[in-house]
Design an enzyme around this catalytic site. Sequence first.
Site, PDB file in Angstrom:
ATOM      1  N   ASP A  69       0.811  -1.220   0.000  1.00 39.04           N
ATOM      2  CA  ASP A  69       0.000   0.000   0.000  1.00 39.04           C
ATOM      3  C   ASP A  69       0.840   1.263   0.000  1.00 39.04           C
ATOM      4  O   ASP A  69       0.367   2.330   0.404  1.00 39.04           O
ATOM      5  CB  ASP A  69      -0.921   0.002   1.212  1.00 39.04           C
ATOM      6  CG  ASP A  69      -0.151  -0.102   2.533  1.00 39.04           C
ATOM      7  OD1 ASP A  69       0.795  -0.901   2.608  1.00 39.04           O
ATOM      8  OD2 ASP A  69      -0.499   0.606   3.496  1.00 39.04           O
ATOM      9  N   ARG A  91       4.530   1.705 -11.907  1.00 41.81           N
ATOM     10  CA  ARG A  91       3.864   1.245 -10.685  1.00 41.81           C
ATOM     11  C   ARG A  91       2.915   0.092 -11.006  1.00 41.81           C
ATOM     12  O   ARG A  91       2.839  -0.901 -10.270  1.00 41.81           O
ATOM     13  CB  ARG A  91       3.086   2.400 -10.030  1.00 41.81           C
ATOM     14  CG  ARG A  91       3.973   3.528  -9.515  1.00 41.81           C
ATOM     15  CD  ARG A  91       3.207   4.489  -8.607  1.00 41.81           C
ATOM     16  NE  ARG A  91       2.099   5.143  -9.255  1.00 41.81           N
ATOM     17  CZ  ARG A  91       2.163   6.303  -9.901  1.00 41.81           C
ATOM     18  NH1 ARG A  91       3.328   6.947 -10.000  1.00 41.81           N
ATOM     19  NH2 ARG A  91       1.085   6.851 -10.449  1.00 41.81           N
ATOM     20  N   LYS A 181      -6.691  -0.382   6.495  1.00 43.98           N
ATOM     21  CA  LYS A 181      -5.500  -0.173   7.319  1.00 43.98           C
ATOM     22  C   LYS A 181      -5.325   1.296   7.637  1.00 43.98           C
ATOM     23  O   LYS A 181      -5.515   2.156   6.767  1.00 43.98           O
ATOM     24  CB  LYS A 181      -4.241  -0.682   6.616  1.00 43.98           C
ATOM     25  CG  LYS A 181      -3.019  -0.709   7.545  1.00 43.98           C
ATOM     26  CD  LYS A 181      -1.708  -0.721   6.793  1.00 43.98           C
ATOM     27  CE  LYS A 181      -1.220   0.683   6.512  1.00 43.98           C
ATOM     28  NZ  LYS A 181       0.204   0.743   6.131  1.00 43.98           N
ATOM     29  N   GLU A 221      -3.160  -0.246  13.633  1.00 40.16           N
ATOM     30  CA  GLU A 221      -1.694  -0.243  13.557  1.00 40.16           C
ATOM     31  C   GLU A 221      -1.079   0.885  14.396  1.00 40.16           C
ATOM     32  O   GLU A 221      -0.856   1.989  13.901  1.00 40.16           O
ATOM     33  CB  GLU A 221      -1.223  -0.109  12.107  1.00 40.16           C
ATOM     34  CG  GLU A 221       0.292  -0.173  11.964  1.00 40.16           C
ATOM     35  CD  GLU A 221       0.769  -0.117  10.521  1.00 40.16           C
ATOM     36  OE1 GLU A 221       1.994  -0.086  10.315  1.00 40.16           O
ATOM     37  OE2 GLU A 221      -0.068  -0.107   9.609  1.00 40.16           O
ATOM     38  N   GLU A 223       2.162   1.847  15.539  1.00 34.73           N
ATOM     39  CA  GLU A 223       3.575   1.483  15.367  1.00 34.73           C
ATOM     40  C   GLU A 223       4.467   2.226  16.359  1.00 34.73           C
ATOM     41  O   GLU A 223       4.452   3.456  16.423  1.00 34.73           O
ATOM     42  CB  GLU A 223       4.044   1.787  13.942  1.00 34.73           C
ATOM     43  CG  GLU A 223       5.511   1.433  13.723  1.00 34.73           C
ATOM     44  CD  GLU A 223       5.983   1.617  12.296  1.00 34.73           C
ATOM     45  OE1 GLU A 223       7.184   1.443  12.038  1.00 34.73           O
ATOM     46  OE2 GLU A 223       5.140   1.938  11.433  1.00 34.73           O
ATOM     47  N   LYS A 263      -2.063  -4.729  14.044  1.00 37.99           N
ATOM     48  CA  LYS A 263      -0.782  -4.718  13.337  1.00 37.99           C
ATOM     49  C   LYS A 263       0.222  -3.916  14.169  1.00 37.99           C
ATOM     50  O   LYS A 263       0.469  -2.738  13.913  1.00 37.99           O
ATOM     51  CB  LYS A 263      -0.925  -4.119  11.935  1.00 37.99           C
ATOM     52  CG  LYS A 263       0.393  -4.126  11.154  1.00 37.99           C
ATOM     53  CD  LYS A 263       0.230  -3.679   9.709  1.00 37.99           C
ATOM     54  CE  LYS A 263       1.578  -3.659   8.988  1.00 37.99           C
ATOM     55  NZ  LYS A 263       1.467  -3.348   7.557  1.00 37.99           N
ATOM     56  N   SER A 305       7.121  -5.186  10.113  1.00 36.81           N
ATOM     57  CA  SER A 305       8.560  -5.464  10.200  1.00 36.81           C
ATOM     58  C   SER A 305       9.346  -4.232  10.624  1.00 36.81           C
ATOM     59  O   SER A 305      10.405  -4.350  11.259  1.00 36.81           O
ATOM     60  CB  SER A 305       9.093  -5.984   8.866  1.00 36.81           C
ATOM     61  OG  SER A 305       8.803  -5.077   7.813  1.00 36.81           O
ATOM     62  N   GLY A 306       8.876  -3.036  10.272  1.00 39.77           N
ATOM     63  CA  GLY A 306       9.431  -1.801  10.794  1.00 39.77           C
ATOM     64  C   GLY A 306      10.890  -1.537  10.510  1.00 39.77           C
ATOM     65  O   GLY A 306      11.568  -0.889  11.304  1.00 39.77           O
ATOM     66  N   GLY A 307      11.410  -2.031   9.406  1.00 36.30           N
ATOM     67  CA  GLY A 307      12.802  -1.771   9.079  1.00 36.30           C
ATOM     68  C   GLY A 307      13.753  -2.898   9.418  1.00 36.30           C
ATOM     69  O   GLY A 307      14.966  -2.802   9.187  1.00 36.30           O
ATOM     70  N   SER A 332       2.399  -8.894   8.564  1.00 30.03           N
ATOM     71  CA  SER A 332       1.881  -7.954   7.572  1.00 30.03           C
ATOM     72  C   SER A 332       3.077  -7.115   7.150  1.00 30.03           C
ATOM     73  O   SER A 332       3.293  -6.017   7.648  1.00 30.03           O
ATOM     74  CB  SER A 332       0.762  -7.086   8.151  1.00 30.03           C
ATOM     75  OG  SER A 332       0.306  -6.146   7.185  1.00 30.03           O
ATOM     76  N   TYR A 392       6.755   7.270   4.955  1.00 34.41           N
ATOM     77  CA  TYR A 392       6.283   6.602   3.753  1.00 34.41           C
ATOM     78  C   TYR A 392       4.890   7.060   3.388  1.00 34.41           C
ATOM     79  O   TYR A 392       4.262   7.743   4.188  1.00 34.41           O
ATOM     80  CB  TYR A 392       6.326   5.077   3.931  1.00 34.41           C
ATOM     81  CG  TYR A 392       5.108   4.468   4.550  1.00 34.41           C
ATOM     82  CD1 TYR A 392       4.418   3.466   3.869  1.00 34.41           C
ATOM     83  CD2 TYR A 392       4.633   4.860   5.794  1.00 34.41           C
ATOM     84  CE1 TYR A 392       3.310   2.868   4.443  1.00 34.41           C
ATOM     85  CE2 TYR A 392       3.519   4.272   6.367  1.00 34.41           C
ATOM     86  CZ  TYR A 392       2.861   3.283   5.689  1.00 34.41           C
ATOM     87  OH  TYR A 392       1.744   2.688   6.228  1.00 34.41           O
TER      88      TYR A 392
END
Length: 392
Positions: A69, A91, A181, A221, A223, A263, A305-307, A332, A392
Amino acid sequence: MASASLLKSSPVLDKSEFVKGQTLRQTVVRCHPNSAPSSLSVRASSYADELVKTAKTVASPGRGILAMDESNATCGKRLASIGLENTEANRQAYRTLLVTAPGLGQYISGAILFEETLYQSTTDGKKMVDVLVQQNIVPGIKVDKGLVPLAGSNNESWCQGLDGLASRSAAYYQQGARFAKWRTVVSIPNGPSALAVKEAAWGLARYAAISQDNGLVPIVEPEILLDGEHGIDRTFEVAKKVWAEVFFYLAENNVLFEGILLKPSMVTPGAECKDKATPEQVAEYTLNLLKRRIPPSVPGIMFLSGGQSEVEATLNLNAMNQAPNPWHVSFSYARALQNTCLKTWGGRPENAAQDALLVRAKANSLAQLGKYTGEGESDEAKKGMFVKGYVY
């Protein structure tokens, strides 16, 4: 409008269940005046059964979510990393490559799409949502409008997008999306301030309630960013506070817990901390946090995963699935599924890019089942992807 093939073959809906062009239908159950205050009411969305069914479909054994996304701007950064211009054609070509990977649905249960992709066709003219459903993958949609500075905070952010969300969600449902999301973030180096935590939790709760009212399972989510030098214990304490606040406001907004997916970030040290954590430590801290904060009625915990590197994210997930959990503990991932695939592709029409995606998807499928060994992984898959101040 969703096509007929989508409605007939959807893994979560029969055609008779599809509510065409209708707005929310609600059931209001009022308590008997002799047993409770007359003002007390319990609201239940007419989509309740469908929401539970969709959530269970996404949280199915050995499968997780492909997060694809990325906004057009972020997708442009990814394309630039392999020397391609950020055009709709490029894309489209890349997203076509992802959704058409043969057998992807064996490992992937849901795909989060950007709005452009939800309404887009593949390079050979098939609707993206139809291709996903044919792969037994539930289409989802990113609905937030991104992070902006939070006035009055310690240089922190809040997530915008509640204005117009109900009408947008209804349109996304008609187009074939069945989950949504919304990503908000908390920064440990910046506090986090009580204001930022409350804003994050309230925004997630309002989004979740609106999504469910329009037939979309909300992915919640919150984060906890990897940025910082803090240790794993600090992450644990902050996450406890954030998750407590999130679920308090979810309850305040009458969100159906059986019809959401969480998430969250894994509990890890800050990316710049000298003391690194093993997968076993990450699993211990993260599962302890889940047990203390997350109701067992939540069907799926789909970690971001966050990097982390591709391999690191998979190893940590595998460690969390070495014993049974009350929830479906899965993934995810965006970069942790796509990184090697993207670099293998490089814009070339014929290569092993889809194979690279399937390798990562299968690895995380095994990790969800607690059967991943880490053998035979490439050097590329072991490279960390943390970016300080990542947007992002």
